[in-house]
Enzyme design. Structure first.
Site, PDB file in Angstrom:
ATOM      1  N   GLU A 192      14.933  48.780 -46.953  1.00 56.79           N
ATOM      2  CA  GLU A 192      15.801  48.578 -45.853  1.00 56.79           C
ATOM      3  C   GLU A 192      15.223  49.001 -44.342  1.00 56.79           C
ATOM      4  OE1 GLU A 192      19.056  47.991 -45.798  1.00 56.79           O
ATOM      5  OE2 GLU A 192      19.682  48.855 -48.020  1.00 56.79           O
ATOM      6  N   GLU A 244      32.189  44.947 -37.933  1.00 56.87           N
ATOM      7  CA  GLU A 244      31.644  43.639 -38.739  1.00 56.87           C
ATOM      8  C   GLU A 244      32.609  42.269 -38.374  1.00 56.87           C
ATOM      9  OE1 GLU A 244      29.311  44.403 -42.044  1.00 56.87           O
ATOM     10  OE2 GLU A 244      29.615  42.371 -42.926  1.00 56.87           O
ATOM     11  N   ASN A 252      23.094  42.614 -43.046  1.00 57.89           N
ATOM     12  CA  ASN A 252      23.200  42.333 -44.513  1.00 57.89           C
ATOM     13  C   ASN A 252      21.917  41.285 -44.937  1.00 57.89           C
ATOM     14  OD1 ASN A 252      25.340  43.691 -44.852  1.00 57.89           O
ATOM     15  ND2 ASN A 252      26.603  42.042 -44.110  1.00 57.89           N
TER      16      ASN A 252
END
Ligand SMILES: NC(=O)c1ccc[n+]([C@@H]2O[C@H](COP(=O)([O-])OP(=O)(O)OC[C@H]3O[C@@H](n4cnc5c(N)ncnc54)[C@H](O)[C@@H]3O)[C@@H](O)[C@H]2O)c1
Length: 376
Positions: A192, A244, A252
């Site tokens: 990440e 979002e 994402n």
């Protein structure tokens, strides 16, 4: 990229009345009471953790709270993704009620992303919403899941399909606790971290290319820097687009492929979430290159860094059977990111230049998957 001077950093997630601080650095658990006390109406918190984290760090948290006169009650759930489910969620909510947690009290999520998501969701629905503090203990949770207010659990129909937006009141990312993570869990979280460089900051990616190995071997200043830059990027995106509707989808990157792979491997130990994201980022760059959006060197460079770090990079790094390209495409179509029946992809014009699009020919996605599967 400049080196940090001090190992302690504070950021603010700018969300008006719901703005909150993220504190980053070693030793924050020992000081937890000092940071949490200003939020409390009475000196008592309810902590939700998992067995692994509690076994290693719960006493330190108890002491850190007691030093400020704060009493702690704790619920310890099994470690692992399977805990993010209705039965454990029900147990957590009922336990909080048994502990007589009131509307003005604070729930503390003490663990990785699983505990943060579950405890945050429990806080969101308890008495129609109580405040909560995130004390993330995995790298993934420190750089991603503890910030931004997405909470929830999985259901039989899929991952993260039940939940709520509920922002924490404070995030305490104690980078010293990362020292007890298994190397595999650490690297999954690192997936990440790389994602942030890939989606929006070439300089950060370059810094990771040179500092990644030091960071993995425990360099605290490098860890603080990596968590800080990741949180800074996430906080900026969340402040622009909390729920979002647009930009937040950039976070994402790698997830459309990654979630399909996680689903194909049954959300099991065969593939951790962060590992799926790393492989997914490599595939997203491959797809971007195939569509002529970025150079052919970009996906190779992404892979080279992941490989240098000893991470899973390609589909052949996943043990056991995988569905064929059609099967993976079908799994992608079940993703939350499908809008009006069209898959949303995060693609890139280069490293650090990601964008969101629904305009991707299915045939090209299938070719990328066919080629990746052929290498297995
Ligand atoms: N809410 C969000 O925005 C968001 C974003 C990304 C991921 N997530 C979710 O996060 C979850 C994955 O998070 P994760 O990787 O932290 O999983 P996790 O919570 O299962 O933690 C991974 C493992 O590390 C252990 N662990 C955690 N901290 C430790 C420590 N300091 N020392 C030793 N062991 C430790 C845990 O017990 C667990 O076994 C997924 O469910 C994913 O959907 C949520």
């Amino acid at each position: 990229m400049t080196e940090i001077q001090s190992p302690r950093e504070t950021l603010t997630v700018e969300l008006g009345a719901r703005a909150y601080d993220i504190q980053i650095g070693p030793g924050l658990i020992a000081e937890a009471g000092t940071h949490i006390a200003p939020l409390l109406r009475r000196p008592r918190v309810a902590v939700i953790s998992d067995e692994t984290v509690a076994g290693l760090h719960l006493e330190a948290l108890r002491e850190g709270l007691a030093a400020s006169g704060i009493e702690m009650v704790a619920l310890t759930l099994p470690a692992g993704e399977a805990t993010k489910s209705w039965p454990h969620f029900t147990r957590a909510v009922e336990w909080l009620l048994e502990q007589k947690v009131e509307r003005s009290d604070v729930v503390v999520a003490f663990g990785g992303g699983v505990i943060g998501d579950l405890a945050g969701f429990a806080a969101a629905v308890l008495r129609r919403g109580v405040r909560f503090v995130q004390i993330p203990t995995s790298l993934l949770a420190q750089v991603d899941s503890s910030v931004g207010g997405k909470t929830g659990i999985n259901s039989a129909q899929g991952k993260n399909l039940v939940g709520a937006f509920h922002q924490p009141s404070l995030v305490l990312a104690d980078t010293a606790v990362l020292g007890t993570l298994t190397p595999r869990d650490f690297l999954a979280g690192y997936g990440e971290v790389v994602k942030y460089g890939l989606l929006g900051d070439l300089l950060f990616f370059e810094w990771l290319e040179s500092m990644g190995p030091k960071l993995a071997s425990g360099d605290m200043a490098a860890r603080v820097m990596a968590v800080k830059r990741s949180c800074e990027m996430k906080a900026a995106i969340v402040a622009r687009d909390e729920t979002e509707q647009g930009d937040r989808a950039l976070l994402n990157l790698g997830h459309t492929f990654g979630h399909a792979l996680e689903s194909a491997t049954g959300y099991s130990d065969r593939l951790l979430h962060g590992e799926g994201v790393a492989i997914g980022c490599a595939l997203a760059f491959e797809l971007s290159s195939k569509l002529g959006l970025c150079s052919q060197e970009a996906p190779s460079r992404v892979r080279a860094h992941l490989r240098d770090m000893g991470m899973k990079v390609d589909l052949r790094d996943i043990e056991g059977d995988l569905p064929d390209a059609e099967g993976l495409l079908a799994l992608m179509a079940q993703d939350k990111k499908v809008v009006d029946g069209k898959l949303r992809f995060i693609l890139a014009r280069g490293i650090g230049e990601a964008f969101v699009t629904s305009d991707v020919p299915g045939e090209t996605v299938k070719t990328v998957l066919d080629e990746a599967l052929a290498l297995r």
